[in-house]
Design a protein around this motif. Structure first.
Motif, PDB file in Angstrom:
ATOM      1  N   LEU A   7       0.863  -1.182   0.000  1.00 39.01           N
ATOM      2  CA  LEU A   7       0.000   0.000   0.000  1.00 39.01           C
ATOM      3  C   LEU A   7       0.897   1.229   0.000  1.00 39.01           C
ATOM      4  O   LEU A   7       1.905   1.266   0.703  1.00 39.01           O
ATOM      5  CB  LEU A   7      -0.897   0.030   1.238  1.00 39.01           C
ATOM      6  CG  LEU A   7      -1.901  -1.106   1.383  1.00 39.01           C
ATOM      7  CD1 LEU A   7      -2.518  -1.094   2.763  1.00 39.01           C
ATOM      8  CD2 LEU A   7      -2.977  -0.978   0.329  1.00 39.01           C
ATOM      9  N   SER A   8       0.537   2.241  -0.759  1.00 41.78           N
ATOM     10  CA  SER A   8       1.302   3.486  -0.806  1.00 41.78           C
ATOM     11  C   SER A   8       0.438   4.629  -0.284  1.00 41.78           C
ATOM     12  O   SER A   8      -0.779   4.643  -0.502  1.00 41.78           O
ATOM     13  CB  SER A   8       1.727   3.797  -2.242  1.00 41.78           C
ATOM     14  OG  SER A   8       2.601   2.824  -2.718  1.00 41.78           O
ATOM     15  N   PHE A   9       1.088   5.588   0.382  1.00 36.48           N
ATOM     16  CA  PHE A   9       0.385   6.724   0.948  1.00 36.48           C
ATOM     17  C   PHE A   9       1.137   8.000   0.610  1.00 36.48           C
ATOM     18  O   PHE A   9       2.359   8.046   0.676  1.00 36.48           O
ATOM     19  CB  PHE A   9       0.275   6.600   2.475  1.00 36.48           C
ATOM     20  CG  PHE A   9      -0.434   5.359   2.914  1.00 36.48           C
ATOM     21  CD1 PHE A   9      -1.811   5.336   2.997  1.00 36.48           C
ATOM     22  CD2 PHE A   9       0.271   4.210   3.222  1.00 36.48           C
ATOM     23  CE1 PHE A   9      -2.481   4.183   3.398  1.00 36.48           C
ATOM     24  CE2 PHE A   9      -0.386   3.052   3.620  1.00 36.48           C
ATOM     25  CZ  PHE A   9      -1.758   3.040   3.702  1.00 36.48           C
ATOM     26  N   ASP A  13      -1.866  11.990   2.926  1.00 32.84           N
ATOM     27  CA  ASP A  13      -2.575  10.860   3.540  1.00 32.84           C
ATOM     28  C   ASP A  13      -2.040  10.561   4.937  1.00 32.84           C
ATOM     29  O   ASP A  13      -2.814  10.344   5.876  1.00 32.84           O
ATOM     30  CB  ASP A  13      -2.426   9.587   2.692  1.00 32.84           C
ATOM     31  CG  ASP A  13      -3.121   9.653   1.356  1.00 32.84           C
ATOM     32  OD1 ASP A  13      -4.052  10.465   1.189  1.00 32.84           O
ATOM     33  OD2 ASP A  13      -2.722   8.868   0.467  1.00 32.84           O
ATOM     34  N   VAL A  14      -0.733  10.536   5.064  1.00 34.35           N
ATOM     35  CA  VAL A  14      -0.110  10.224   6.359  1.00 34.35           C
ATOM     36  C   VAL A  14      -0.397  11.339   7.367  1.00 34.35           C
ATOM     37  O   VAL A  14      -0.710  11.076   8.530  1.00 34.35           O
ATOM     38  CB  VAL A  14       1.405  10.004   6.202  1.00 34.35           C
ATOM     39  CG1 VAL A  14       2.083   9.823   7.555  1.00 34.35           C
ATOM     40  CG2 VAL A  14       1.670   8.794   5.307  1.00 34.35           C
TER      41      VAL A  14
END
Length: 82
Positions: A7-9, A13-14
């Protein structure tokens, strides 16, 4: 259906996830990244060692921006988070 293996953020998003986790509901915030760098000569054998740099990321920091406008594109206004 295959199992998710990655999963990439985005930085935004973080930042949103951390603001929610900390129950922060006001202010404009950005995600700061603390970095350390280590340099030296490295290689599988001393004769093939080359100048090398390693980057460590020991922690992330939420930083409150003073002002009403976002400082950077990934800044988050906590009041707008649902």
């Amino acid at each position: 259906m295959s199992e998710i293996s990655q999963l990439s953020f985005t930085l935004r998003d973080v930042t949103v996830a951390l603001l929610r986790e900390q129950n922060i509901k006001e202010g404009v915030w950005v995600l700061g990244v603390e970095m350390s760098i280590v340099v030296g000569n490295m290689g599988p054998e001393p004769q093939s060692a080359l100048p090398t740099a390693m980057l460590q990321i020991p922690k992330f920091t939420l930083v409150r921006h003073e002002g009403e406008e976002a400082a950077v594109g990934f800044a988050v206004n906590a009041a707008t988070i649902a």
